[in-house]
Enzyme design. Structure first.
Site, PDB file in Angstrom:
ATOM      1  N   LYS A  78       0.856  -1.188   0.000  1.00 37.56           N
ATOM      2  CA  LYS A  78       0.000   0.000   0.000  1.00 37.56           C
ATOM      3  C   LYS A  78       0.893   1.239   0.000  1.00 37.56           C
ATOM      4  O   LYS A  78       1.986   1.215   0.582  1.00 37.56           O
ATOM      5  CB  LYS A  78      -0.881   0.014   1.270  1.00 37.56           C
ATOM      6  CG  LYS A  78      -2.093   0.895   1.158  1.00 37.56           C
ATOM      7  CD  LYS A  78      -3.294   0.127   0.613  1.00 37.56           C
ATOM      8  CE  LYS A  78      -4.525   1.008   0.558  1.00 37.56           C
ATOM      9  NZ  LYS A  78      -5.719   0.267   0.146  1.00 37.56           N
ATOM     10  N   GLY A 181     -22.414   5.475   4.226  1.00 35.55           N
ATOM     11  CA  GLY A 181     -21.610   6.007   3.125  1.00 35.55           C
ATOM     12  C   GLY A 181     -22.177   5.612   1.775  1.00 35.55           C
ATOM     13  O   GLY A 181     -22.161   4.436   1.415  1.00 35.55           O
ATOM     14  N   GLY A 183     -21.060   6.569  -1.250  1.00 34.34           N
ATOM     15  CA  GLY A 183     -20.109   7.011  -2.271  1.00 34.34           C
ATOM     16  C   GLY A 183     -19.953   5.976  -3.376  1.00 34.34           C
ATOM     17  O   GLY A 183     -20.918   5.319  -3.781  1.00 34.34           O
ATOM     18  N   VAL A 185     -18.496   2.973  -3.520  1.00 31.31           N
ATOM     19  CA  VAL A 185     -18.857   1.587  -3.161  1.00 31.31           C
ATOM     20  C   VAL A 185     -20.307   1.540  -2.650  1.00 31.31           C
ATOM     21  O   VAL A 185     -21.138   0.781  -3.164  1.00 31.31           O
ATOM     22  CB  VAL A 185     -17.901   1.017  -2.082  1.00 31.31           C
ATOM     23  CG1 VAL A 185     -18.350  -0.367  -1.644  1.00 31.31           C
ATOM     24  CG2 VAL A 185     -16.480   0.980  -2.607  1.00 31.31           C
TER      25      VAL A 185
HETATM   26  P1  NAD Z   1     -16.053   7.466  -1.400  1.00 34.34           P
HETATM   27  O1  NAD Z   1     -15.222   8.615  -0.937  1.00 34.34           O
HETATM   28  O2  NAD Z   1     -16.513   7.430  -2.812  1.00 34.34           O
HETATM   29  O3  NAD Z   1     -17.359   7.336  -0.479  1.00 34.34           O
HETATM   30  C1  NAD Z   1     -17.341   7.446   0.901  1.00 34.34           C
HETATM   31  C2  NAD Z   1     -18.683   8.038   1.324  1.00 34.34           C
HETATM   32  O4  NAD Z   1     -18.772   7.991   2.742  1.00 34.34           O
HETATM   33  C3  NAD Z   1     -18.861   9.497   0.907  1.00 34.34           C
HETATM   34  O5  NAD Z   1     -20.136   9.665   0.303  1.00 34.34           O
HETATM   35  C4  NAD Z   1     -18.753  10.248   2.228  1.00 34.34           C
HETATM   36  O6  NAD Z   1     -19.514  11.448   2.242  1.00 34.34           O
HETATM   37  C5  NAD Z   1     -19.302   9.222   3.199  1.00 34.34           C
HETATM   38  N1  NAD Z   1     -18.919   9.426   4.586  1.00 34.34           N
HETATM   39  C6  NAD Z   1     -17.770   9.889   5.098  1.00 34.34           C
HETATM   40  N2  NAD Z   1     -17.833   9.943   6.441  1.00 34.34           N
HETATM   41  C7  NAD Z   1     -19.050   9.484   6.795  1.00 34.34           C
HETATM   42  C8  NAD Z   1     -19.712   9.292   8.046  1.00 34.34           C
HETATM   43  N3  NAD Z   1     -19.135   9.585   9.211  1.00 34.34           N
HETATM   44  N4  NAD Z   1     -20.957   8.793   8.038  1.00 34.34           N
HETATM   45  C9  NAD Z   1     -21.573   8.496   6.875  1.00 34.34           C
HETATM   46  N5  NAD Z   1     -20.997   8.659   5.660  1.00 34.34           N
HETATM   47  C10 NAD Z   1     -19.749   9.154   5.626  1.00 34.34           C
HETATM   48  O7  NAD Z   1     -15.183   6.170  -1.029  1.00 34.34           O
HETATM   49  P2  NAD Z   1     -15.400   4.683  -1.587  1.00 34.34           P
HETATM   50  O8  NAD Z   1     -14.501   4.457  -2.741  1.00 34.34           O
HETATM   51  O9  NAD Z   1     -16.848   4.409  -1.718  1.00 34.34           O
HETATM   52  O10 NAD Z   1     -14.786   3.841  -0.384  1.00 34.34           O
HETATM   53  C11 NAD Z   1     -15.484   3.689   0.829  1.00 34.34           C
HETATM   54  C12 NAD Z   1     -14.717   2.738   1.740  1.00 34.34           C
HETATM   55  O11 NAD Z   1     -14.520   1.499   1.067  1.00 34.34           O
HETATM   56  C13 NAD Z   1     -13.324   3.210   2.137  1.00 34.34           C
HETATM   57  O12 NAD Z   1     -13.033   2.733   3.438  1.00 34.34           O
HETATM   58  C14 NAD Z   1     -12.405   2.512   1.145  1.00 34.34           C
HETATM   59  O13 NAD Z   1     -11.106   2.333   1.644  1.00 34.34           O
HETATM   60  C15 NAD Z   1     -13.134   1.189   1.025  1.00 34.34           C
HETATM   61  N6  NAD Z   1     -12.842   0.465  -0.211  1.00 34.34           N
HETATM   62  C16 NAD Z   1     -13.087   1.024  -1.415  1.00 34.34           C
HETATM   63  C17 NAD Z   1     -12.817   0.297  -2.568  1.00 34.34           C
HETATM   64  C18 NAD Z   1     -13.133   0.854  -3.936  1.00 34.34           C
HETATM   65  O14 NAD Z   1     -13.054   0.095  -4.914  1.00 34.34           O
HETATM   66  N7  NAD Z   1     -13.509   2.118  -4.061  1.00 34.34           N
HETATM   67  C19 NAD Z   1     -12.275  -0.980  -2.485  1.00 34.34           C
HETATM   68  C20 NAD Z   1     -12.030  -1.540  -1.213  1.00 34.34           C
HETATM   69  C21 NAD Z   1     -12.328  -0.801  -0.085  1.00 34.34           C
END
Ligand code: NAD
Length: 352
Positions: A78, A181, A183, A185
């Site tokens: 990472k 969340g 976002g 995912v």
């Molecule tokens: P993202 O930034 O697109 O979405 C995150 C969402 O969470 C945002 O809408 C944000 O406003 C919201 N958020 C932040 N703090 C919050 C809270 N306290 N309460 C409620 N909502 C809150 O990120 P993502 O790509 O969707 O990733 C989300 C998680 O999944 C992260 O931990 C990331 O490491 C993990 N992840 C992502 C992927 C991927 O392919 N994108 C793969 C493995 C793991």
């Protein structure tokens, strides 16, 4: 810091100070027994360098276990780019290019894609100097694009395994699922859950996301302060790490936790706390591999989208194996997943 590095059981850590931007670049290589160290690049401001290194080490280890538990031929690594609080965004492209050069210098020891704080657009810039070690560029630049949908598809399959284990039926019909969340995912996961007939609730702190999901899609919004106290069948964390801890676990009113966020447990004892409360926990590194698997498969193994979907759906079997191991051996699900992964990472009986 010295103790942190001494105690880590990974292979190596590369730390570079980027003078023109004031950022620190940390690349942690945890375990390459199963393949090239591969993991995302996280870009954010930490309280200090030690916190950034700590995060990189923990995330790299998580990647080793993520690939190993899924039996996917990649190693754990990472990168973290710790930018100053007052980081000048104008300096971002040049910083990313210098970071790409560093990845290139490593000559294939480490391969990377996006993570929190970086996007496929950033990968396009990093790839200018870091090619061929950069995944997930934009489709216009030959990459497979956003990994969020494939991660969500894996989480969805993991939730099917959870339902099968809890209710003897892999059906989401009328199951109450609370997604934290919405976002990349969480948003895609929500769509899959709705399509499968689940009753979805969500929480987010971003006004635009709340408006989209609550006002346009008609989903029930749960205030972030109420997230741990809301009754549901499955709680799906898809936002932040560290949210399952000694304070939040006693408040949970769910039967299972299964979501895509990385490092959901604040400490390993939290897996036992969940087990003690008879809350079925789907270990994050097992359930959220879909994006990494699909992108690596499509970009380096010639997988079609269909083949990627088929392989990502194996998350369901992986979780079933974890749940069965936990039940048979009377250990929590995180310990069961680690036992399965350790056997693949370290051989023998998984002992180091
Ligand atoms: P993202 O930034 O697109 O979405 C995150 C969402 O969470 C945002 O809408 C944000 O406003 C919201 N958020 C932040 N703090 C919050 C809270 N306290 N309460 C409620 N909502 C809150 O990120 P993502 O790509 O969707 O990733 C989300 C998680 O999944 C992260 O931990 C990331 O490491 C993990 N992840 C992502 C992927 C991927 O392919 N994108 C793969 C493995 C793991």
């Amino acid at each position: 810091m010295e103790e942190l590095l001494k105690q880590w059981d990974g292979e190596e850590v590369i730390i570079r100070y980027d003078k023109p931007s004031g950022a620190w670049i940390i690349i942690a290589i945890h375990n390459t027994r199963l393949g090239t160290a591969t993991g995302g690049t996280r870009m954010k401001s930490y309280s200090d360098l030690k916190a950034a290194v700590q995060d990189a080490l923990k995330l790299a280890e998580g990647m080793s276990f993520k690939y190993a538990v899924a039996n996917f031929p990649r190693g754990g690594g990472k990168a973290v780019i710790h930018v100053p609080n007052d980081f000048d965004e104008q300096k971002r492209p040049e910083l990313l290019k210098r970071y790409g050069s560093l990845v290139c210098q490593l000559g294939g020891l480490f391969e990377t894609g996006p993570d929190v704080g970086t996007s496929p657009d950033d990968m396009d810039i990093i790839a200018e100097t870091g090619d061929p070690y950069i995944f997930c560029r934009t489709p216009a630049k030959g990459g497979a694009g956003d990994s969020g949908p494939a991660t969500a598809f894996g989480v969805y399959n993991g939730i099917l395994a959870v339902c099968e284990h809890l209710f003897d039926q892999a059906s989401l019909e009328k199951k109450r699922i609370l997604v934290q969340g919405g976002g990349s995912v969480g948003g895609h996961l929500i769509d899959l859950l709705i399509e499968a007939g689940a009753t979805v609730m969500f929480s987010d702190i971003d006004d635009q996301t709340v408006r989209l999901l609550r006002d346009k899609k008609g989903l029930t919004f749960i205030h972030p302060d109420k997230i741990f106290d809301t009754p549901c069948d499955i709680f799906a964390p898809c936002a932040l790490g560290g949210i399952l801890n000694k304070n939040s676990i006693p408040r949970l009113k769910c039967l299972a936790v299964a979501g895509g966020a990385n490092n959901q447990l604040a400490e390993s004892a939290d897996a036992e706390r969940l087990w003690g409360r008879q809350i079925l926990y789907a270990p994050d590194y097992a359930i959220n591999i879909g994006g990494a698997m699909a992108i690596i498969g499509i970009e380096t193994m010639g997988w079609s989208k269909q083949k990627a979907d088929k392989n990502v759906s194996s998350v369901r079997q992986t979780l079933t194996q974890i749940f069965e191991t936990a039940k048979a051996e009377g250990i929590n699900t995180d310990a069961a997943a680690r036992r399965i992964a350790r056997k693949r990472l370290f051989g023998n009986h998984g002992e180091k």
